[in-house]
Design a protein around this motif. Structure first.
Motif, PDB file in Angstrom:
ATOM      1  N   VAL A  62       0.617  -1.206   0.128  1.00  0.00           N
ATOM      2  CA  VAL A  62       0.124   0.042  -0.078  1.00  0.00           C
ATOM      3  C   VAL A  62       0.693   1.316  -0.126  1.00  0.00           C
ATOM      4  CG1 VAL A  62      -1.733  -1.244   1.218  1.00  0.00           C
ATOM      5  CG2 VAL A  62      -0.224   0.091   2.588  1.00  0.00           C
ATOM      6  N   LYS A  63       1.996   1.079   0.130  1.00  0.00           N
ATOM      7  CA  LYS A  63       2.756   2.415   0.048  1.00  0.00           C
ATOM      8  C   LYS A  63       2.916   3.315  -0.993  1.00  0.00           C
ATOM      9  CE  LYS A  63       6.840   0.988   2.833  1.00  0.00           C
ATOM     10  NZ  LYS A  63       8.360   0.611   3.024  1.00  0.00           N
ATOM     11  N   GLY A  64       2.879   4.309  -0.923  1.00  0.00           N
ATOM     12  CA  GLY A  64       2.396   5.290  -2.164  1.00  0.00           C
ATOM     13  C   GLY A  64       0.925   5.551  -2.471  1.00  0.00           C
ATOM     14  N   ARG A  65       0.120   4.680  -1.976  1.00  0.00           N
ATOM     15  CA  ARG A  65      -1.237   4.829  -2.369  1.00  0.00           C
ATOM     16  C   ARG A  65      -2.169   5.060  -1.159  1.00  0.00           C
ATOM     17  NH1 ARG A  65      -3.991   0.524  -3.783  1.00  0.00           N
ATOM     18  NH2 ARG A  65      -2.429  -1.102  -2.758  1.00  0.00           N
ATOM     19  N   PHE A  66      -1.673   4.557   0.172  1.00  0.00           N
ATOM     20  CA  PHE A  66      -2.486   4.744   1.380  1.00  0.00           C
ATOM     21  C   PHE A  66      -1.889   5.828   2.241  1.00  0.00           C
ATOM     22  CE2 PHE A  66      -5.001   0.573   1.632  1.00  0.00           C
ATOM     23  CZ  PHE A  66      -5.283   0.621   0.309  1.00  0.00           C
ATOM     24  N   THR A  67      -2.489   6.497   2.948  1.00  0.00           N
ATOM     25  CA  THR A  67      -1.913   7.431   3.845  1.00  0.00           C
ATOM     26  C   THR A  67      -2.738   7.311   5.298  1.00  0.00           C
ATOM     27  OG1 THR A  67      -1.640   9.126   2.006  1.00  0.00           O
ATOM     28  CG2 THR A  67      -1.267   9.872   4.277  1.00  0.00           C
ATOM     29  N   ILE A  68      -1.959   7.081   6.475  1.00  0.00           N
ATOM     30  CA  ILE A  68      -2.519   7.269   7.667  1.00  0.00           C
ATOM     31  C   ILE A  68      -2.518   8.204   8.379  1.00  0.00           C
ATOM     32  CG2 ILE A  68      -0.667   6.002   8.792  1.00  0.00           C
ATOM     33  CD1 ILE A  68      -2.664   4.302  10.559  1.00  0.00           C
ATOM     34  N   SER A  69      -3.237   8.855   9.120  1.00  0.00           N
ATOM     35  CA  SER A  69      -2.999  10.079   9.986  1.00  0.00           C
ATOM     36  C   SER A  69      -3.932   9.709  11.064  1.00  0.00           C
ATOM     37  CB  SER A  69      -3.489  11.165   9.142  1.00  0.00           C
ATOM     38  OG  SER A  69      -4.902  11.158   8.762  1.00  0.00           O
ATOM     39  N   ARG A  70      -3.491  10.534  12.271  1.00  0.00           N
ATOM     40  CA  ARG A  70      -4.304  10.746  13.260  1.00  0.00           C
ATOM     41  C   ARG A  70      -4.604  12.155  14.002  1.00  0.00           C
ATOM     42  NH1 ARG A  70      -1.210   6.946  17.807  1.00  0.00           N
ATOM     43  NH2 ARG A  70      -2.517   8.044  19.386  1.00  0.00           N
ATOM     44  N   ASP A  71      -5.853  12.192  14.604  1.00  0.00           N
ATOM     45  CA  ASP A  71      -5.961  13.286  15.529  1.00  0.00           C
ATOM     46  C   ASP A  71      -6.047  13.069  17.188  1.00  0.00           C
ATOM     47  OD1 ASP A  71      -7.130  15.465  16.856  1.00  0.00           O
ATOM     48  OD2 ASP A  71      -8.301  15.941  15.093  1.00  0.00           O
ATOM     49  N   ASN A  72      -4.735  13.202  17.600  1.00  0.00           N
ATOM     50  CA  ASN A  72      -4.577  12.812  18.956  1.00  0.00           C
ATOM     51  C   ASN A  72      -6.075  13.422  19.917  1.00  0.00           C
ATOM     52  OD1 ASN A  72      -2.396  11.202  18.562  1.00  0.00           O
ATOM     53  ND2 ASN A  72      -1.243  12.796  18.758  1.00  0.00           N
ATOM     54  N   ALA A  73      -6.125  14.735  19.594  1.00  0.00           N
ATOM     55  CA  ALA A  73      -7.349  15.352  20.437  1.00  0.00           C
ATOM     56  C   ALA A  73      -8.732  14.570  20.413  1.00  0.00           C
ATOM     57  CB  ALA A  73      -7.480  16.888  20.096  1.00  0.00           C
ATOM     58  N   LYS A  74      -8.850  13.911  19.224  1.00  0.00           N
ATOM     59  CA  LYS A  74      -9.972  13.207  18.981  1.00  0.00           C
ATOM     60  C   LYS A  74      -9.987  12.058  19.146  1.00  0.00           C
ATOM     61  CE  LYS A  74     -11.893  16.914  15.871  1.00  0.00           C
ATOM     62  NZ  LYS A  74     -12.590  17.105  14.516  1.00  0.00           N
ATOM     63  N   ASN A  75      -8.798  11.345  19.523  1.00  0.00           N
ATOM     64  CA  ASN A  75      -8.561   9.954  19.667  1.00  0.00           C
ATOM     65  C   ASN A  75      -8.978   9.034  18.521  1.00  0.00           C
ATOM     66  OD1 ASN A  75      -7.503  10.098  22.291  1.00  0.00           O
ATOM     67  ND2 ASN A  75      -9.479  10.085  22.977  1.00  0.00           N
ATOM     68  N   THR A  76      -8.762   9.752  17.246  1.00  0.00           N
ATOM     69  CA  THR A  76      -9.160   8.982  15.898  1.00  0.00           C
ATOM     70  C   THR A  76      -8.169   9.018  15.043  1.00  0.00           C
ATOM     71  OG1 THR A  76     -11.362  10.186  16.126  1.00  0.00           O
ATOM     72  CG2 THR A  76     -10.631   9.473  14.075  1.00  0.00           C
ATOM     73  N   VAL A  77      -8.131   7.735  14.449  1.00  0.00           N
ATOM     74  CA  VAL A  77      -7.206   7.275  13.312  1.00  0.00           C
ATOM     75  C   VAL A  77      -8.033   7.388  11.944  1.00  0.00           C
ATOM     76  CG1 VAL A  77      -7.521   5.179  13.756  1.00  0.00           C
ATOM     77  CG2 VAL A  77      -5.362   5.880  12.601  1.00  0.00           C
ATOM     78  N   TYR A  78      -7.254   7.843  10.767  1.00  0.00           N
ATOM     79  CA  TYR A  78      -7.631   7.938   9.589  1.00  0.00           C
ATOM     80  C   TYR A  78      -7.008   7.004   8.676  1.00  0.00           C
ATOM     81  CZ  TYR A  78      -9.775  12.037  11.721  1.00  0.00           C
ATOM     82  OH  TYR A  78     -10.457  12.764  12.588  1.00  0.00           O
ATOM     83  N   LEU A  79      -7.395   6.706   7.471  1.00  0.00           N
ATOM     84  CA  LEU A  79      -6.656   5.858   6.417  1.00  0.00           C
ATOM     85  C   LEU A  79      -7.523   6.359   5.094  1.00  0.00           C
ATOM     86  CD1 LEU A  79      -4.813   3.764   5.735  1.00  0.00           C
ATOM     87  CD2 LEU A  79      -6.337   2.062   5.601  1.00  0.00           C
ATOM     88  N   GLN A  80      -6.654   7.132   4.476  1.00  0.00           N
ATOM     89  CA  GLN A  80      -6.983   7.531   3.002  1.00  0.00           C
ATOM     90  C   GLN A  80      -6.527   6.504   1.923  1.00  0.00           C
ATOM     91  OE1 GLN A  80      -9.125   9.823   1.836  1.00  0.00           O
ATOM     92  NE2 GLN A  80      -8.629   9.141  -0.127  1.00  0.00           N
ATOM     93  N   MET A  81      -7.286   6.033   1.261  1.00  0.00           N
ATOM     94  CA  MET A  81      -6.989   5.059   0.412  1.00  0.00           C
ATOM     95  C   MET A  81      -7.080   5.641  -1.074  1.00  0.00           C
ATOM     96  SD  MET A  81      -8.524   1.551   2.282  1.00  0.00           S
ATOM     97  CE  MET A  81     -10.162   2.234   2.118  1.00  0.00           C
ATOM     98  N   ASN A  82      -5.997   5.661  -1.817  1.00  0.00           N
ATOM     99  CA  ASN A  82      -6.345   5.935  -3.309  1.00  0.00           C
ATOM    100  C   ASN A  82      -5.591   4.966  -4.405  1.00  0.00           C
ATOM    101  OD1 ASN A  82      -6.923   8.609  -2.448  1.00  0.00           O
ATOM    102  ND2 ASN A  82      -4.641   9.291  -2.135  1.00  0.00           N
ATOM    103  N   SER A  83      -6.031   4.996  -5.536  1.00  0.00           N
ATOM    104  CA  SER A  83      -5.377   4.014  -6.394  1.00  0.00           C
ATOM    105  C   SER A  83      -5.967   2.711  -6.190  1.00  0.00           C
ATOM    106  CB  SER A  83      -4.127   4.228  -6.726  1.00  0.00           C
ATOM    107  OG  SER A  83      -3.642   5.545  -7.305  1.00  0.00           O
ATOM    108  N   LEU A  84      -7.059   2.522  -5.702  1.00  0.00           N
ATOM    109  CA  LEU A  84      -7.425   1.139  -5.107  1.00  0.00           C
ATOM    110  C   LEU A  84      -7.453   0.043  -6.093  1.00  0.00           C
ATOM    111  CD1 LEU A  84     -10.137   2.508  -2.629  1.00  0.00           C
ATOM    112  CD2 LEU A  84      -8.272   1.047  -2.053  1.00  0.00           C
ATOM    113  N   THR A  85      -7.336  -1.114  -5.884  1.00  0.00           N
ATOM    114  CA  THR A  85      -7.128  -2.296  -6.841  1.00  0.00           C
ATOM    115  C   THR A  85      -7.995  -3.211  -6.094  1.00  0.00           C
ATOM    116  OG1 THR A  85      -5.329  -3.519  -6.091  1.00  0.00           O
ATOM    117  CG2 THR A  85      -4.885  -1.616  -7.372  1.00  0.00           C
ATOM    118  N   PRO A  86      -8.541  -4.405  -7.002  1.00  0.00           N
ATOM    119  CA  PRO A  86      -9.401  -5.383  -6.554  1.00  0.00           C
ATOM    120  C   PRO A  86      -8.598  -6.371  -5.336  1.00  0.00           C
ATOM    121  CG  PRO A  86      -9.342  -5.620  -8.990  1.00  0.00           C
ATOM    122  CD  PRO A  86      -8.475  -4.261  -8.469  1.00  0.00           C
ATOM    123  N   GLU A  87      -7.154  -6.110  -5.147  1.00  0.00           N
ATOM    124  CA  GLU A  87      -6.488  -6.972  -4.328  1.00  0.00           C
ATOM    125  C   GLU A  87      -6.768  -6.075  -3.000  1.00  0.00           C
ATOM    126  OE1 GLU A  87      -5.713  -8.471  -7.877  1.00  0.00           O
ATOM    127  OE2 GLU A  87      -5.330  -6.319  -7.394  1.00  0.00           O
TER     128      GLU A  87
END
Length: 114
Positions: A62-87
């Motif tokens: 997933v390197k180069g396609r997915f981006t993980i981030s978090r907001d510590n104040a909200k105790n929330t983690v995010y995952l942005q997934m781009n260029s998705l494939t059937p795999e």
């Protein structure tokens, strides 16, 4: 402690999706947060992890396609997934290391298909 994941769904190859996961309950400090995924008949595998100070680890696939981030104040983690494939089709689980205990979200299905 509970982890509530949102997002996922159906997308065509090459498309994008975003996931989010919020931790709630008696939380003093969250160390790692991240995402794993699992397909039927296979082991759950790491997608991405992020430390409390923003350090990240990604699966090679997933390197180069997915981006993980978090907001510590909200105790929330995010995952942005781009260029998705059937795999990338799988049930995605959010994860948190809180006080050296492991917590998992309920899983959200991501389907990539034409």
């Amino acid at each position: 402690v509970q982890l509530q994941a949102c997002g996922g769904g159906f997308v065509q190859p090459g498309g994008s999706l975003g996931l989010s996961c919020a931790a709630s309950g008696s939380i003093f400090a969250i160390n790692f947060m991240g995402w794993y995924r699992q397909v039927p008949g296979k082991q759950r595998e790491l997608v991405a992890l992020i430390t409390s100070d923003g350090g990240t680890t990604y699966a090679e696939s997933v390197k180069g396609r997915f981006t993980i981030s978090r907001d510590n104040a909200k105790n929330t983690v995010y995952l942005q997934m781009n260029s998705l494939t059937p795999e990338d089709t799988a049930v995605y689980y959010c994860y948190a290391d809180i006080g050296r205990a492991n917590y998992w979200g309920q899983g959200t299905l991501v389907t990539v298909s034409s």
